[in-house]
Design an enzyme around this catalytic site. Structure first.
Site, PDB file in Angstrom:
ATOM      1  N   GLU A  42       0.853  -1.129   0.183  1.00  0.00           N
ATOM      2  CA  GLU A  42       0.073  -0.028  -0.017  1.00  0.00           C
ATOM      3  C   GLU A  42       0.823   1.378   0.190  1.00  0.00           C
ATOM      4  OE1 GLU A  42      -2.640   0.821   3.260  1.00  0.00           O
ATOM      5  OE2 GLU A  42      -3.429   2.567   2.234  1.00  0.00           O
ATOM      6  N   ASP A 119      -2.515  11.916  -3.255  1.00  0.00           N
ATOM      7  CA  ASP A 119      -2.298  13.141  -3.884  1.00  0.00           C
ATOM      8  C   ASP A 119      -3.338  14.188  -3.825  1.00  0.00           C
ATOM      9  OD1 ASP A 119      -0.003  11.964  -5.112  1.00  0.00           O
ATOM     10  OD2 ASP A 119      -0.946  11.252  -6.867  1.00  0.00           O
TER      11      ASP A 119
HETATM   12  C1  LIG Z   1      -4.797  11.867   1.226  1.00  0.00           C
HETATM   13  S1  LIG Z   1      -3.803  10.719   2.095  1.00  0.00           S
HETATM   14  C2  LIG Z   1      -4.814   9.196   2.041  1.00  0.00           C
HETATM   15  C3  LIG Z   1      -4.429   8.432   3.242  1.00  0.00           C
HETATM   16  C4  LIG Z   1      -5.133   6.902   3.195  1.00  0.00           C
HETATM   17  N1  LIG Z   1      -4.568   6.292   2.086  1.00  0.00           N
HETATM   18  C5  LIG Z   1      -6.717   7.049   3.021  1.00  0.00           C
HETATM   19  O1  LIG Z   1      -7.199   6.674   2.080  1.00  0.00           O
HETATM   20  O2  LIG Z   1      -7.190   7.114   4.012  1.00  0.00           O
HETATM   21  C6  LIG Z   1      -2.498  10.384   1.197  1.00  0.00           C
HETATM   22  C7  LIG Z   1      -1.284   9.705   1.811  1.00  0.00           C
HETATM   23  O3  LIG Z   1      -0.217   9.504   1.119  1.00  0.00           O
HETATM   24  C8  LIG Z   1       1.031   9.843   1.691  1.00  0.00           C
HETATM   25  N2  LIG Z   1       2.002  10.151   0.743  1.00  0.00           N
HETATM   26  C9  LIG Z   1       2.124  11.369   0.092  1.00  0.00           C
HETATM   27  N3  LIG Z   1       3.232  11.392  -0.792  1.00  0.00           N
HETATM   28  C10 LIG Z   1       3.680   9.995  -0.713  1.00  0.00           C
HETATM   29  C11 LIG Z   1       4.972   9.527  -0.972  1.00  0.00           C
HETATM   30  N4  LIG Z   1       5.788  10.013  -1.875  1.00  0.00           N
HETATM   31  N5  LIG Z   1       5.291   8.304  -0.642  1.00  0.00           N
HETATM   32  C12 LIG Z   1       4.648   7.762   0.435  1.00  0.00           C
HETATM   33  N6  LIG Z   1       3.540   8.218   1.121  1.00  0.00           N
HETATM   34  C13 LIG Z   1       3.040   9.312   0.470  1.00  0.00           C
HETATM   35  C14 LIG Z   1       0.503  10.950   2.624  1.00  0.00           C
HETATM   36  O4  LIG Z   1       1.311  11.408   3.773  1.00  0.00           O
HETATM   37  C15 LIG Z   1      -0.700  10.299   3.026  1.00  0.00           C
HETATM   38  O5  LIG Z   1      -0.766   9.620   4.289  1.00  0.00           O
END
Ligand SMILES: C[S@@+](CC[C@H](N)C(=O)[O-])C[C@H]1O[C@@H](n2cnc3c(N)ncnc32)[C@H](O)[C@@H]1O
Length: 215
Positions: A42, A119
């Site tokens: 994930e 994103d």
């Molecule tokens: C809008 S949140 C969604 C969180 C979760 N997936 C959900 O659906 O509830 C986007 C997530 O992606 C992470 N994220 C953003 N850019 C990332 C990267 N380059 N590598 C790993 N995680 C990343 C953020 O820190 C955040 O936890």
């Protein structure tokens, strides 16, 4: 092996200096990160690794690996999985997926990749932060086994259209939605929901779900 942060690094990194990191080196074998009959990845599990927690209960045979860029969220998520007894087969590592994915091995060793509500950036100057891009697709194509699944969901219609277009243009992926030739799926089939998915459902927002298979 993962190296211990120095005192200076700990001071600079704050209370989550000990965030779990992938082992060092150009190549990281996913099979050595935990136990499981198959591997699921994930990207961006968020603050409490909610999807991984539910997925670990739904698919106890799988090894689940989350890559979360935020130090605190990776730490809290990983500790939460361990506290619920899933530590041997579900982990979260504090990594930028765009840098970590190219290091992961073996090629063709992953059964599923999940990208839930990624994103949340809309400004042009933030485009460089987007996870879903060329590196992501190239590396996911390399890591997925033939027939392996790429699942993406979002509550933002324009983003769903963009993802459909970008993945659709990539030869490595075949749409595997409810209707032949389309990636769109109405239901989430994984017995697990991400925190944003739970919230979207509670708020009555439409969720755009899509699945592709590795050719
Ligand atoms: C809008 S949140 C969604 C969180 C979760 N997936 C959900 O659906 O509830 C986007 C997530 O992606 C992470 N994220 C953003 N850019 C990332 C990267 N380059 N590598 C790993 N995680 C990343 C953020 O820190 C955040 O936890």
């Amino acid at each position: 092996m993962e190296s211990e942060p120095s005192t200076e690094q700990k001071r600079r990194l704050g209370p989550y200096a000990h965030a779990p990191r992938l082992p060092e080196g150009d190549e990281v074998d996913l099979r050595h990160l935990g136990a499981g009959e198959w591997i699921e990845l994930e990207i961006g599990p968020g603050p409490k690794a909610g999807f991984l927690l539910e997925r670990a209960a739904a698919a106890p045979e799988a090894l689940l690996v989350g890559l979360e860029i935020r130090r605190k969220w990776a730490t809290v998520g990983d500790e939460r999985l361990a506290k619920h007894g899933f530590g041997k087969h579900a982990r979260v590592f504090c990594e930028d997926a765009r840098i970590a994915l190219p290091r992961l091995r073996p090629d063709g060793g992953v059964r599923r990749v999940f990208l839930h509500f990624p994103d949340p950036w809309w400004k042009k100057r933030h485009q460089k932060r987007l996870v879903m891009g060329d590196v992501f697709l190239t590396e996911v194509a390399r890591l997925l086994q033939p027939g392996g699944e790429l699942y993406i969901q979002t509550d933002v219609e324009e983003r769903a259209e963009l993802y459909a277009k970008v993945v659709g243009e990539c030869d490595a992926f075949v749409p595997a939605g409810d209707v032949e030739g389309s990636p769109v799926v109405v239901a989430n089939p994984y017995g697990a929901r991400s925190p944003r998915e739970h919230r979207a459902i509670a708020d009555g927002l439409p969720v755009h779900r899509m699945t592709w298979r590795r050719r």
